[in-house]
Design an enzyme around this catalytic site. Structure first.
Site, short mmCIF file in Angstrom:
data_model
loop_
_atom_site.label_atom_id
_atom_site.label_comp_id
_atom_site.label_asym_id
_atom_site.label_seq_id
_atom_site.Cartn_x
_atom_site.Cartn_y
_atom_site.Cartn_z
N CYS A 71 2.54 -12.12 -8.08
CA CYS A 71 1.93 -10.85 -8.19
C CYS A 71 0.49 -11.06 -7.69
O CYS A 71 -0.05 -11.91 -7.76
CB CYS A 71 1.96 -10.73 -9.71
SG CYS A 71 1.14 -8.97 -10.22
N HIS A 91 4.51 -2.20 -13.13
CA HIS A 91 3.40 -2.05 -13.17
C HIS A 91 2.87 -0.73 -13.63
O HIS A 91 1.87 -0.52 -14.61
CB HIS A 91 2.76 -2.39 -11.79
CG HIS A 91 2.43 -3.71 -11.60
ND1 HIS A 91 1.49 -4.83 -12.64
CD2 HIS A 91 3.02 -4.60 -10.52
CE1 HIS A 91 1.33 -5.79 -11.97
NE2 HIS A 91 2.24 -5.84 -10.95
N HIS A 107 9.42 -4.24 -9.33
CA HIS A 107 8.03 -5.01 -10.01
C HIS A 107 7.10 -3.97 -10.10
O HIS A 107 6.23 -3.95 -11.11
CB HIS A 107 7.96 -5.97 -8.69
CG HIS A 107 6.66 -6.80 -9.10
ND1 HIS A 107 6.69 -8.07 -9.34
CD2 HIS A 107 5.22 -6.47 -9.24
CE1 HIS A 107 5.37 -8.63 -9.90
NE2 HIS A 107 4.75 -7.54 -9.50
N GLU A 108 7.02 -3.02 -9.00
CA GLU A 108 5.88 -2.06 -8.89
C GLU A 108 5.91 -0.91 -9.89
O GLU A 108 5.17 -0.55 -10.71
CB GLU A 108 5.49 -1.62 -7.72
CG GLU A 108 5.50 -2.49 -6.34
CD GLU A 108 4.04 -3.41 -6.91
OE1 GLU A 108 3.17 -2.79 -7.34
OE2 GLU A 108 4.31 -4.62 -6.65
#
Length: 499
Positions: free
Chosen positions: A428, A474, A470-471
């Site tokens: 990350c 976030h 993953h994004e």
């Protein structure tokens, strides 16, 4: 409600199409792009809202390499559709690799040769083409890409920005040979970037057009040059059309004592060694390396790499001091213990918020470009607005394929995910000095917005599915460490340098 035999046949075709598409790890959008159709049309055919056409079935069969299964389902459907006509006689069982008539453009043989001389690298590509489709072929797309330091994206990006590849230095020459005559071909630029070119080779010249008509065969040849200061130690071939035979040759100076090896990758498999060895043949002062494969799967990439043991190693570049995380924080990335990344991002009100959405996306893209210069992520990387302290549901992903356009996600949410998962190391940008094993679905379907406010659903598979998930985490206030299994430790990047 009962369904008719014709409806059942259409459903059978749709099921066969979906089975082979998912088996290849392709999204509907990816399949549509490879077939030359609009993504919504593929979706409608799979959903039985549109009936398949002969052209659609032929292209799907060729792209998915289904050994005739898709074509057979279409034949069954088409025979029912034309019930008044006499049934077509059964064709004899095909031998070898099966392809339906009118599949489209085929590459019967490709030979690619890269030669290093005192003047740099010269590349010559020859492709024997067969138009097995129903329409004349008037152009053919080729790509030229350079990457001086493929293991160091930041250094390579800076170098190519300062020393861009130009068409003047390429000196591109193109010919068509149909066995009777050899004709020069015109060409037209499609994309022109610092380290990447896309070019349409046109079946025409000053004397007029000479399209490749259905059933015809011809060989095209294109050649270009690139200096050693721009060409890195690799030569890659990508299989974008059904191909019978692919052969690659490296012709290098023996005095440099070259060592050559190869890797391959595909949409459904991570990078691994070539399944067949590269053969060396010394010819005077030249070291010649040959490698070949029959019937390579579509969308597989084969890369030959080398190093010269007979010349001094290049001096190591100077790098900024400090940890990678510290250097990234200097670009404005918040640390992992900041409050902002732990809060869900505010959705955009589109199209009202379009100017702000574009501004945020451009900022994320610019930061990713700087990240590439400081810390290489060869498997791709992404950045979400909260990581920069921006409260907006925007993320940008740079795919592993560096020639691909960045993916911009606005107000994304996962609406479906494959039950099949795998566990891979992730990193990350918020704390780039560590890696950790994170389980992720092999495929996710993401609903997201366009700048004009309309919403679409896009499927992502394998590596891209991991990057996108993953994004989105976030944007939802979740970090990748939250998904690690209990007790699984973080690994310092120094102990896992190949991630």
């Amino acid at each position: 409600m009962t369904t008719s035999p014709l409806e059942r046949a259409a459903e059978s075709f749709a099921a066969e199409l979906a089975r082979h598409r998912t088996g290849r790890g392709l999204s509907k959008k990816q399949l549509a792009t490879m077939m030359g159709f609009d993504p919504s049309y593929v979706s409608h055919v799979e959903g039985c809202r549109h009936r398949p056409t002969e052209d659609f079935a032929r292209r799907a069969e060729a792209v998915l390499d289904a050994d005739g299964a898709i074509w057979q389902r279409f034949r069954e459907y088409d025979q029912l559709r034309q019930a008044r006509a006499a049934p077509a006689p059964r064709e004899p069982a095909p031998t070898g690799r099966w392809l339906p008539p009118g599949t489209g453009l085929l590459v019967e043989r490709e030979t690619a040769t890269l030669t290093l001389t005192d003047h740099g690298y010269r590349c010559v590509i020859r492709r024997q083409l067969h138009n097995a489709g129903a329409e004349p072929v008037t152009r053919y797309l080729v790509r030229v890409a350079v990457d001086r330091w493929p293991d160091d994206p930041g250094r390579s990006n800076r170098h190519h920005r300062e020393h861009p590849l130009t068409f003047a230095e390429l000196g591109l020459r193109v010919f068509r040979d149909d066995g009777r005559s050899r004709e020069p071909m015109h060409w037209r630029v499609r994309h022109d970037r610092d380290a990447y070119k896309e070019i349409w080779l046109l079946f025409e010249n000053a004397d007029g057009p000479f399209p490749l008509h259905p059933g015809e065969r011809a060989e095209i040849e294109y050649a270009y040059r690139v200096g050693r200061e721009k060409w890195g130690p690799w030569f890659q071939r990508a299989v974008r059309l059904p191909t019978r035979h692919l052969a690659v040759r490296l012709d290098l100076p023996a005095a440099l004592d070259p060592r050559v090896w190869g890797v391959e990758t595909s949409l459904s498999a991570d990078e691994g060694p070539l399944r067949t060895p590269v053969r060396r043949h010394d010819r005077g002062d030249r070291a010649v390396f040959d490698w070949a494969i029959d019937d390579p799967p579509l969308n597989t990439r084969y890369r030959l790499q080398w190093r010269f043991r007979g010349e001094p190693a290049e001096a190591e570049r100077s790098t900024p001091t400090g940890r990678a995380t510290d250097r990234l924080h200097a670009l404005g990335l918040l640390p992992r213990d900041a409050d902002q990344p732990r809060r869900p991002a505010r959705p955009l009100d589109l199209p009202t918020d379009e100017p702000r959405a574009r501004e945020v996306a451009e900022r994320l893209t610019a930061v990713l470009a700087r990240v590439d210069e400081l810390h290489p992520f060869s498997a791709g990387l992404g950045l979400a607005a909260p990581q920069l302290g921006v409260d907006a549901a925007v993320a940008v992903i740079r795919p592993a394929d560096r020639a691909a356009e960045p993916v911009v996600l606005l107000n994304p949410r996962v609406v479906d995910a494959s039950p099949d998962t795998d566990e891979q190391y992730e990193g990350c940008l918020s704390f780039a000095d560590h890696r950790g094993l994170v389980p992720r679905p092999l495929r996710i379907d993401v609903e997201h917005a366009r700048f004009d406010g309309s919403r679409i659903i896009t499927s992502y598979s394998y590596g891209m599915a991991r990057l996108v998930a993953h994004e989105i985490d976030h944007l939802e206030g979740r970090l990748w460490t939250d998904r690690m299994a209990p007790g699984v430790p973080l690994v310092p990047v120094e102990e896992y340098p190949t991630v």
